[in-house]
Design a protein around this motif. Structure first.
Motif, PDB file in Angstrom:
ATOM      1  N   TYR A  56       0.813  -1.113   0.050  1.00 38.73           N
ATOM      2  CA  TYR A  56       0.151   0.045   0.011  1.00 38.73           C
ATOM      3  C   TYR A  56       0.826   1.441   0.067  1.00 38.73           C
ATOM      4  CZ  TYR A  56      -3.278  -3.396   1.667  1.00 38.73           C
ATOM      5  OH  TYR A  56      -4.097  -4.575   1.880  1.00 38.73           O
ATOM      6  N   GLY A  57       2.021   1.155  -0.124  1.00 39.18           N
ATOM      7  CA  GLY A  57       2.896   2.135  -0.058  1.00 39.18           C
ATOM      8  C   GLY A  57       3.312   3.305  -1.164  1.00 39.18           C
ATOM      9  N   PHE A  58       2.629   2.894  -2.225  1.00 38.82           N
ATOM     10  CA  PHE A  58       2.895   3.544  -3.588  1.00 38.82           C
ATOM     11  C   PHE A  58       1.727   4.062  -4.314  1.00 38.82           C
ATOM     12  CE2 PHE A  58       6.396   0.595  -2.258  1.00 38.82           C
ATOM     13  CZ  PHE A  58       7.512   1.037  -2.237  1.00 38.82           C
ATOM     14  N   PRO A  59       0.762   4.447  -3.673  1.00 40.93           N
ATOM     15  CA  PRO A  59      -0.465   4.975  -4.204  1.00 40.93           C
ATOM     16  C   PRO A  59      -0.165   5.888  -5.466  1.00 40.93           C
ATOM     17  CG  PRO A  59      -0.357   5.981  -2.206  1.00 40.93           C
ATOM     18  CD  PRO A  59       0.647   4.868  -2.191  1.00 40.93           C
ATOM     19  N   ALA A 105       8.742 -14.771   9.690  1.00 44.97           N
ATOM     20  CA  ALA A 105       8.702 -14.025   8.852  1.00 44.97           C
ATOM     21  C   ALA A 105       7.631 -14.271   7.830  1.00 44.97           C
ATOM     22  CB  ALA A 105       9.988 -13.956   8.076  1.00 44.97           C
ATOM     23  N   GLY A 106       7.150 -15.257   7.505  1.00 39.18           N
ATOM     24  CA  GLY A 106       6.090 -15.857   6.668  1.00 39.18           C
ATOM     25  C   GLY A 106       4.992 -15.436   7.369  1.00 39.18           C
ATOM     26  N   THR A 107       4.504 -15.530   8.767  1.00 38.54           N
ATOM     27  CA  THR A 107       3.506 -15.051   9.335  1.00 38.54           C
ATOM     28  C   THR A 107       3.230 -13.713   9.193  1.00 38.54           C
ATOM     29  OG1 THR A 107       3.602 -16.876  11.087  1.00 38.54           O
ATOM     30  CG2 THR A 107       2.273 -15.207  11.859  1.00 38.54           C
ATOM     31  N   GLY A 108       4.447 -12.936   9.446  1.00 39.02           N
ATOM     32  CA  GLY A 108       4.388 -11.569   9.370  1.00 39.02           C
ATOM     33  C   GLY A 108       3.783 -11.085   8.025  1.00 39.02           C
ATOM     34  N   LEU A 109       4.367 -11.720   6.924  1.00 37.99           N
ATOM     35  CA  LEU A 109       3.938 -11.330   5.604  1.00 37.99           C
ATOM     36  C   LEU A 109       2.466 -11.627   5.304  1.00 37.99           C
ATOM     37  CD1 LEU A 109       7.042 -12.597   3.670  1.00 37.99           C
ATOM     38  CD2 LEU A 109       6.325 -10.187   4.077  1.00 37.99           C
ATOM     39  N   ALA A 110       2.014 -12.803   5.920  1.00 38.43           N
ATOM     40  CA  ALA A 110       0.743 -13.181   5.700  1.00 38.43           C
ATOM     41  C   ALA A 110      -0.125 -12.175   6.422  1.00 38.43           C
ATOM     42  CB  ALA A 110       0.485 -14.407   6.126  1.00 38.43           C
ATOM     43  N   LEU A 111      -0.017 -11.871   7.645  1.00 42.30           N
ATOM     44  CA  LEU A 111      -0.984 -11.066   8.381  1.00 42.30           C
ATOM     45  C   LEU A 111      -0.820  -9.462   7.802  1.00 42.30           C
ATOM     46  CD1 LEU A 111      -0.154 -12.323  11.954  1.00 42.30           C
ATOM     47  CD2 LEU A 111      -2.284 -12.333  10.687  1.00 42.30           C
ATOM     48  N   GLY A 112       0.435  -9.026   7.483  1.00 45.74           N
ATOM     49  CA  GLY A 112       0.462  -7.910   6.688  1.00 45.74           C
ATOM     50  C   GLY A 112      -0.287  -7.698   5.440  1.00 45.74           C
ATOM     51  N   SER A 113      -0.502  -8.932   4.729  1.00 42.27           N
ATOM     52  CA  SER A 113      -1.207  -8.711   3.424  1.00 42.27           C
ATOM     53  C   SER A 113      -2.644  -8.764   3.823  1.00 42.27           C
ATOM     54  CB  SER A 113      -0.829  -9.708   2.481  1.00 42.27           C
ATOM     55  OG  SER A 113      -0.995 -11.230   3.158  1.00 42.27           O
ATOM     56  N   GLY A 114      -3.136  -9.095   4.791  1.00 42.68           N
ATOM     57  CA  GLY A 114      -4.528  -9.278   5.331  1.00 42.68           C
ATOM     58  C   GLY A 114      -4.978 -10.586   5.499  1.00 42.68           C
ATOM     59  N   MET A 115      -3.972 -11.654   5.107  1.00 40.48           N
ATOM     60  CA  MET A 115      -4.581 -12.904   5.252  1.00 40.48           C
ATOM     61  C   MET A 115      -4.455 -13.540   6.758  1.00 40.48           C
ATOM     62  SD  MET A 115      -2.158 -14.299   2.081  1.00 40.48           S
ATOM     63  CE  MET A 115      -2.936 -16.126   2.068  1.00 40.48           C
ATOM     64  N   TYR A 116      -5.339 -12.977   7.392  1.00 37.15           N
ATOM     65  CA  TYR A 116      -5.569 -13.401   9.072  1.00 37.15           C
ATOM     66  C   TYR A 116      -5.720 -14.625   9.270  1.00 37.15           C
ATOM     67  CZ  TYR A 116      -6.642  -8.432   9.210  1.00 37.15           C
ATOM     68  OH  TYR A 116      -6.698  -6.740   9.133  1.00 37.15           O
ATOM     69  N   PHE A 117      -6.434 -15.436   8.842  1.00 34.41           N
ATOM     70  CA  PHE A 117      -6.787 -16.863   8.950  1.00 34.41           C
ATOM     71  C   PHE A 117      -5.556 -17.680   8.699  1.00 34.41           C
ATOM     72  CE2 PHE A 117      -7.963 -21.046   7.500  1.00 34.41           C
ATOM     73  CZ  PHE A 117      -8.703 -21.515   8.833  1.00 34.41           C
ATOM     74  N   ILE A 118      -4.769 -17.377   7.588  1.00 31.89           N
ATOM     75  CA  ILE A 118      -3.756 -18.055   7.446  1.00 31.89           C
ATOM     76  C   ILE A 118      -2.449 -17.792   8.321  1.00 31.89           C
ATOM     77  CG2 ILE A 118      -1.717 -18.367   5.597  1.00 31.89           C
ATOM     78  CD1 ILE A 118      -4.404 -19.711   4.710  1.00 31.89           C
ATOM     79  N   GLY A 119      -2.264 -16.739   8.517  1.00 32.30           N
ATOM     80  CA  GLY A 119      -1.446 -16.165   9.774  1.00 32.30           C
ATOM     81  C   GLY A 119      -1.374 -16.565  11.021  1.00 32.30           C
ATOM     82  N   MET A 120      -2.738 -16.694  11.312  1.00 31.38           N
ATOM     83  CA  MET A 120      -3.083 -17.322  12.743  1.00 31.38           C
ATOM     84  C   MET A 120      -3.034 -18.849  12.721  1.00 31.38           C
ATOM     85  SD  MET A 120      -3.545 -14.296  14.478  1.00 31.38           S
ATOM     86  CE  MET A 120      -4.309 -15.077  16.065  1.00 31.38           C
ATOM     87  N   VAL A 121      -3.305 -19.297  11.953  1.00 30.12           N
ATOM     88  CA  VAL A 121      -3.379 -20.906  11.834  1.00 30.12           C
ATOM     89  C   VAL A 121      -1.777 -21.326  11.585  1.00 30.12           C
ATOM     90  CG1 VAL A 121      -4.034 -22.964  10.392  1.00 30.12           C
ATOM     91  CG2 VAL A 121      -5.729 -21.178  11.016  1.00 30.12           C
ATOM     92  N   GLY A 122      -1.226 -20.731  10.874  1.00 36.56           N
ATOM     93  CA  GLY A 122       0.207 -20.924  10.448  1.00 36.56           C
ATOM     94  C   GLY A 122       1.083 -20.919  11.664  1.00 36.56           C
TER      95      GLY A 122
END
Length: 214
Positions: A56-59, A105-122
């Motif tokens: 989102y940093g380059f609108p 790091a993978g969890t942070g990337l998932a949650l940062g992109s809005g993939m809450y379920f994947i990040g928490m389950v991971g």
């Protein structure tokens, strides 16, 4: 400047990434690893921040690669992981902790992109798998442990006598000086009871003045 609901959601992603990093770090801390809660929290939080900036940093740029900045997390985490892994005597240490940094790091990337379920389950899967693997030796045919034993007034053959009746997987003997030798030995025990009994016997030996387990 007012905080929008979208900005609050981004803050939630960062918070959850730090929380997941805390959980992974707590599991590592319980095993007395150098990279514990603080390190994993920072990796999780930073990964989420980088993912948010990348996405989102380059609108103001009409066409840009949203994955370009986030991809650099892979290089950065690889650098950190390489610093954690080291070889000591006959054993390699730090592999699991490095993998934990990678997972954070993978969890942070998932949650940062809005993939809450994947990040928490991971995160949950990582912790559950670590617990299962830690106890898997109960179902194996033997327990392999590596020791460094410092012995005085013993020849090389006599030093190996300390390991009698125990299966020796690998060993090396280093002469420190005229009276002292160091033996690195990897032993295979049938069960924890045999392991504890042998360790008690080895520690009580008069010629053993230093004893380390890896």
């Amino acid at each position: 400047m007012f905080i929008t609901s979208f900005q609050l959601e981004l803050l939630l992603r960062i918070y959850l990434a730090a929380l997941c990093g805390l959980c992974i770090g707590y599991e590592r801390m319980n095993h007395y690893k150098a990279a514990g809660v603080k390190t994993h929290m920072i990796v999780g939080l930073s990964s989420a921040l980088i993912m948010i900036v990348s996405k989102y940093g380059f609108p103001d740029v009409p066409e840009y690669d949203a994955a370009r900045v986030a991809a650099q997390v892979v290089s950065g985490v690889g650098f950190i992981g390489a610093g954690i892994i080291f070889r000591k005597n006959m054993s390699i240490q730090g592999l699991t902790t490095a993998a934990g940094i990678w997972a954070t790091a993978g969890t942070g990337l998932a949650l940062g992109s809005g993939m809450y379920f994947i990040g928490m389950v991971g995160t949950a899967l990582y912790i559950v798998l670590c617990i299962v693997v830690q106890n898997i030796e109960k179902f194996q045919n033997g327990i392999q442990v590596t020791y460094s034993i410092y012995i005085t007034n013993k020849s090389m053959n006599e030093a190996l006598g300390i390991c009698k009746n125990i299966k020796i997987v690998a060993y090396s003997i280093e002469v420190i000086d005229e009276k002292n030798i160091k033996m690195d030995v990897s032993l295979l025990f049938e069960n924890h009871l045999q392991k504890m009994s042998w360790e008690k016997s080895a520690l009580s030996a008069e010629d053993v003045y230093r004893f380390e387990q890896y």
